[in-house]
Scaffold this motif. Structure first.
Motif, PDB file in Angstrom:
ATOM      1  N   PHE A 141      -1.410 -15.642  13.728  1.00 39.84           N
ATOM      2  CA  PHE A 141       0.241 -14.934  13.039  1.00 39.84           C
ATOM      3  C   PHE A 141      -0.115 -14.837  11.741  1.00 39.84           C
ATOM      4  O   PHE A 141       0.771 -13.614  11.235  1.00 39.84           O
ATOM      5  CB  PHE A 141       1.260 -15.993  14.036  1.00 39.84           C
ATOM      6  N   SER A 142      -1.090 -15.629  10.797  1.00 40.09           N
ATOM      7  CA  SER A 142      -0.943 -15.531   9.779  1.00 40.09           C
ATOM      8  C   SER A 142      -2.587 -14.845   9.102  1.00 40.09           C
ATOM      9  O   SER A 142      -2.402 -14.192   7.678  1.00 40.09           O
ATOM     10  CB  SER A 142      -1.594 -17.030   8.977  1.00 40.09           C
ATOM     11  N   ALA A 143      -3.039 -13.686  10.365  1.00 40.69           N
ATOM     12  CA  ALA A 143      -4.031 -12.873   9.369  1.00 40.69           C
ATOM     13  C   ALA A 143      -3.353 -11.939   9.051  1.00 40.69           C
ATOM     14  O   ALA A 143      -2.630 -11.339   9.105  1.00 40.69           O
ATOM     15  CB  ALA A 143      -4.668 -11.866  11.117  1.00 40.69           C
ATOM     16  N   PRO A 144      -4.647 -11.842   8.149  1.00 40.85           N
ATOM     17  CA  PRO A 144      -3.722 -10.145   7.535  1.00 40.85           C
ATOM     18  C   PRO A 144      -3.582  -9.291   8.097  1.00 40.85           C
ATOM     19  O   PRO A 144      -4.788  -8.520   8.788  1.00 40.85           O
ATOM     20  CB  PRO A 144      -5.595  -9.941   6.009  1.00 40.85           C
ATOM     21  N   VAL A 145      -2.885  -8.060   8.199  1.00 40.76           N
ATOM     22  CA  VAL A 145      -2.574  -6.781   8.891  1.00 40.76           C
ATOM     23  C   VAL A 145      -3.278  -5.861   7.541  1.00 40.76           C
ATOM     24  O   VAL A 145      -3.531  -5.755   6.824  1.00 40.76           O
ATOM     25  CB  VAL A 145      -1.474  -6.257   8.607  1.00 40.76           C
ATOM     26  N   GLN A 146      -4.042  -5.731   9.410  1.00 36.68           N
ATOM     27  CA  GLN A 146      -4.876  -3.856   8.707  1.00 36.68           C
ATOM     28  C   GLN A 146      -4.857  -2.621   9.056  1.00 36.68           C
ATOM     29  O   GLN A 146      -4.248  -2.094   9.244  1.00 36.68           O
ATOM     30  CB  GLN A 146      -6.763  -3.961   9.429  1.00 36.68           C
ATOM     31  N   PHE A 147      -3.420  -2.823   8.306  1.00 34.29           N
ATOM     32  CA  PHE A 147      -2.762  -1.546   7.748  1.00 34.29           C
ATOM     33  C   PHE A 147      -3.566   0.388   8.177  1.00 34.29           C
ATOM     34  O   PHE A 147      -2.967   0.859   8.697  1.00 34.29           O
ATOM     35  CB  PHE A 147      -1.743  -1.267   6.191  1.00 34.29           C
ATOM     36  N   PRO A 148      -3.779   0.240   7.574  1.00 31.02           N
ATOM     37  CA  PRO A 148      -5.241   1.111   7.757  1.00 31.02           C
ATOM     38  C   PRO A 148      -5.403   1.875   9.692  1.00 31.02           C
ATOM     39  O   PRO A 148      -4.815   2.664   9.855  1.00 31.02           O
ATOM     40  CB  PRO A 148      -6.390   1.330   7.250  1.00 31.02           C
ATOM     41  N   ASP A 149      -5.872   1.063   9.425  1.00 32.19           N
ATOM     42  CA  ASP A 149      -5.658   0.562  11.242  1.00 32.19           C
ATOM     43  C   ASP A 149      -4.679   1.261  12.392  1.00 32.19           C
ATOM     44  O   ASP A 149      -4.301   1.970  13.046  1.00 32.19           O
ATOM     45  CB  ASP A 149      -6.198   0.013  12.439  1.00 32.19           C
ATOM     46  N   TRP A 150      -3.276   0.457  11.331  1.00 35.75           N
ATOM     47  CA  TRP A 150      -1.459   1.409  12.464  1.00 35.75           C
ATOM     48  C   TRP A 150      -1.367   2.974  11.527  1.00 35.75           C
ATOM     49  O   TRP A 150      -0.837   3.074  12.270  1.00 35.75           O
ATOM     50  CB  TRP A 150      -0.907  -0.168  11.985  1.00 35.75           C
ATOM     51  N   ARG A 151      -2.193   2.813  10.856  1.00 35.54           N
ATOM     52  CA  ARG A 151      -1.757   3.743  10.229  1.00 35.54           C
ATOM     53  C   ARG A 151      -1.940   4.948  10.952  1.00 35.54           C
ATOM     54  O   ARG A 151      -1.282   6.413  10.985  1.00 35.54           O
ATOM     55  CB  ARG A 151      -1.302   4.761   8.219  1.00 35.54           C
ATOM     56  N   ALA A 152      -3.366   4.899  11.411  1.00 37.59           N
ATOM     57  CA  ALA A 152      -4.169   6.063  12.245  1.00 37.59           C
ATOM     58  C   ALA A 152      -3.778   5.909  13.544  1.00 37.59           C
ATOM     59  O   ALA A 152      -3.701   7.220  13.800  1.00 37.59           O
ATOM     60  CB  ALA A 152      -5.471   5.342  12.156  1.00 37.59           C
ATOM     61  N   ILE A 153      -2.827   5.701  13.476  1.00 34.71           N
ATOM     62  CA  ILE A 153      -2.307   5.977  15.288  1.00 34.71           C
ATOM     63  C   ILE A 153      -0.175   5.808  14.688  1.00 34.71           C
ATOM     64  O   ILE A 153       0.022   6.145  15.814  1.00 34.71           O
ATOM     65  CB  ILE A 153      -1.984   4.724  15.783  1.00 34.71           C
ATOM     66  N   ASN A 154      -0.338   6.490  14.017  1.00 36.49           N
ATOM     67  CA  ASN A 154       1.040   6.863  13.237  1.00 36.49           C
ATOM     68  C   ASN A 154       2.253   5.649  13.431  1.00 36.49           C
ATOM     69  O   ASN A 154       3.189   5.664  14.343  1.00 36.49           O
ATOM     70  CB  ASN A 154       0.978   7.950  14.101  1.00 36.49           C
ATOM     71  N   ALA A 155       1.708   4.464  14.028  1.00 36.78           N
ATOM     72  CA  ALA A 155       2.959   3.290  13.922  1.00 36.78           C
ATOM     73  C   ALA A 155       3.701   2.924  12.448  1.00 36.78           C
ATOM     74  O   ALA A 155       2.916   3.104  11.560  1.00 36.78           O
ATOM     75  CB  ALA A 155       1.806   2.300  13.899  1.00 36.78           C
ATOM     76  N   GLN A 156       5.080   3.097  12.615  1.00 40.37           N
ATOM     77  CA  GLN A 156       6.012   3.345  11.142  1.00 40.37           C
ATOM     78  C   GLN A 156       6.153   1.776  10.757  1.00 40.37           C
ATOM     79  O   GLN A 156       5.952   1.908  10.050  1.00 40.37           O
ATOM     80  CB  GLN A 156       6.612   3.962  11.115  1.00 40.37           C
ATOM     81  N   ALA A 157       6.688   1.263  11.783  1.00 36.24           N
ATOM     82  CA  ALA A 157       7.072  -0.614  11.647  1.00 36.24           C
ATOM     83  C   ALA A 157       6.046  -1.278  12.907  1.00 36.24           C
ATOM     84  O   ALA A 157       5.124  -0.424  13.716  1.00 36.24           O
ATOM     85  CB  ALA A 157       7.792  -0.441  12.701  1.00 36.24           C
ATOM     86  N   LEU A 158       5.667  -2.123  12.446  1.00 37.51           N
ATOM     87  CA  LEU A 158       4.366  -2.837  13.328  1.00 37.51           C
ATOM     88  C   LEU A 158       5.659  -4.957  13.685  1.00 37.51           C
ATOM     89  O   LEU A 158       5.910  -4.819  12.043  1.00 37.51           O
ATOM     90  CB  LEU A 158       3.523  -3.366  11.914  1.00 37.51           C
ATOM     91  N   ILE A 159       5.511  -5.305  14.693  1.00 32.56           N
ATOM     92  CA  ILE A 159       5.906  -6.567  14.575  1.00 32.56           C
ATOM     93  C   ILE A 159       5.036  -7.100  14.741  1.00 32.56           C
ATOM     94  O   ILE A 159       4.277  -7.347  16.289  1.00 32.56           O
ATOM     95  CB  ILE A 159       7.090  -6.277  15.652  1.00 32.56           C
TER      96      ILE A 159
END
Length: 441
Positions: A89-107
């Protein structure tokens, strides 16, 4: 608890795909009458922070996703598309990996369960393209038996922060459950979560019951019963299932009740001497006041959210139409102006719209209009649609639909006020006469 979290995002027009809008600014989603591109979101299964929390984490994650996708406004990205996962839960979010799959919101979230059965759920919501957290992370505490409510609360906050609309998942429906053939239909009051789960029955099927209506704080239900042979109104306490009949004159018929916003006054129809008019009754004092006095049938009253007006159905013009009058009675003004017959008007919790049933050219419709009768829009069309009720945020309408044919049985359906996302609501039996509660406390 959920009410305190106000939406923090702007609302913008979505004429182009959502992705293009999200790349130009903060995550935003407008709910309008046009074509809406569902917003893609990623929801990795919440982390189990205690050894016994694995199954609970799976269940809560799945229900949060189900709530959001069920609105028709969100689209979940499957885990098979994930490039990276959330390891803690406290780990840093790797935003480029989520942008690459077109996720606009991450929960993201985490679940723990202690030895006493207490469940703690933490979660965060991120705008993937800006790389920012939306609001602050939250924590909900409950019991293992109440895990569904925790999941609904999480989904409510996500929904509210992205859309700017009020929440509605943590709510309940009271309805009439129906069993048996048409010529011997058994009816009893049921109550369930907004999505059809956790059904309980409040009455048996020894007498016909109709038109249950929640009190403003959701602790009581008004309904009509035929157990004495005549329709009579009862008020039932949901927690204790204790009930009592409203005080009306002997030999009269009372029906179509609804609470005023103060929770102490009831407006209803009373038939005496062959005439049906609207009355109010103070539950505490028993004082009864007559509001209308015409030869017409006046029924299906509903208060405005501020308690100053009552909208109702009347055939004083020769066919059932919708009228509005001051809450204390007085001159009524006709609102419905289209072709056909109108009935069962219900004021939106927002105060901006009135939902209604309309019959025209052999079809039934659920519709909405402005409170001055303008901008009528029909949301559904069917063999028989009737009896709308509003979600707590005034965004969704639930109603009864009966299909054509000898074996047709009533069922509950819901539809967005834009006319989109029409769907059947899961129930254990045939069902009718829904009433939506306020948010649970």
């Amino acid at each position: 608890m959920v009410r305190q979290f106000l939406a923090i995002l702007c609302v913008a027009m979505l004429c182009a795909p959502v992705m293009a809008q999200a790349q130009q600014g903060p995550l935003r989603l407008e709910i309008n009458d046009g074509i809406i591109e569902p917003l893609p979101f990623a929801l990795p299964t919440f982390q189990a922070e205690t050894p016994n929390a694995g199954e609970m984490a799976n269940q809560i994650s799945a229900l949060v996703a189900q709530d959001l996708t069920g609105t028709g406004l969100f689209r979940q990205i499957g885990s098979d598309a994930f490039i990276s996962n959330v390891s803690a839960f406290s780990a840093p979010v790797q935003f480029p990996d989520w942008r690459a799959i077109n996720a606009q919101a991450l929960i993201t979230g985490a679940v723990s369960v202690d030895g006493s059965g207490q469940v703690v759920v933490k979660f965060r919501l991120y705008d993937v393209f800006s790389g920012n957290e939306l609001g602050q992370g939250l924590q909900f505490v409950g019991t293992t038996q109440g895990w569904r409510r925790i999941a609904h609360k999480v989904a409510d906050v996500v929904y509210e922060r992205i859309t700017g609309e009020g929440p509605y998942f943590d709510s309940r429906i009271v309805f009439v459950g129906e069993t048996g053939p048409k010529n011997d239909r058994r009816k009893r009051l049921g109550i369930m979560d907004y999505d059809g789960a956790n059904t309980q029955y409040l009455t048996d099927s020894s007498a016909i019951v109709l038109a249950p209506r929640f009190s403003p704080n959701g602790d009581r239900v008004l309904y009509t019963s035929y157990e004495t042979g005549f329709p009579r109104i009862y008020v039932l306490n949901i927690g204790s299932v204790n009930r009592r009949a409203l005080d009306v004159p002997d030999g009269t018929m009372s029906f179509a009740p609804r609470f005023a916003p103060n929770g102490q006054t009831v407006v209803f129809s009373l038939t005496t001497g062959g005439n049906t008019d609207l009355y109010t009754l103070d539950i505490n004092s028993g004082q009864r006041t007559r509001l209308t006095s015409t030869p017409a049938i006046e029924t299906a009253p509903s208060y405005s959210p501020d308690g100053s007006q009552i909208v109702f159905e009347s055939d004083r013009s020769g066919s059932p139409q919708i009228y509005v009058m001051p809450a204390g009675g007085g001159e009524a003004r006709r609102l419905s102006n289209g072709a056909g017959r109108y009935g069962t008007p219900v004021w939106s919790p927002k105060g901006d719209l009135i939902a209604f049933t309309k019959q025209n050219n052999g079809r039934f419709h659920i519709g909405v209009m402005r409170t001055d009768g303008s901008e009528e829009r029909l949301l559904t069309a069917s063999f028989l649609d009737e009896g709308p009720t509003w979600s707590p945020n005034g965004r969704v309408i639930m109603f009864t639909r009966e299909t054509q044919g000898e074996n047709g049985a009533p069922a509950l359906y819901s539809v967005d006020i834009s006319g989109r996302n029409l769907k059947k609501v899961r129930t254990d039996t045939a069902a009718s006469d829904p009433s939506w509660s306020p948010l649970q406390r």
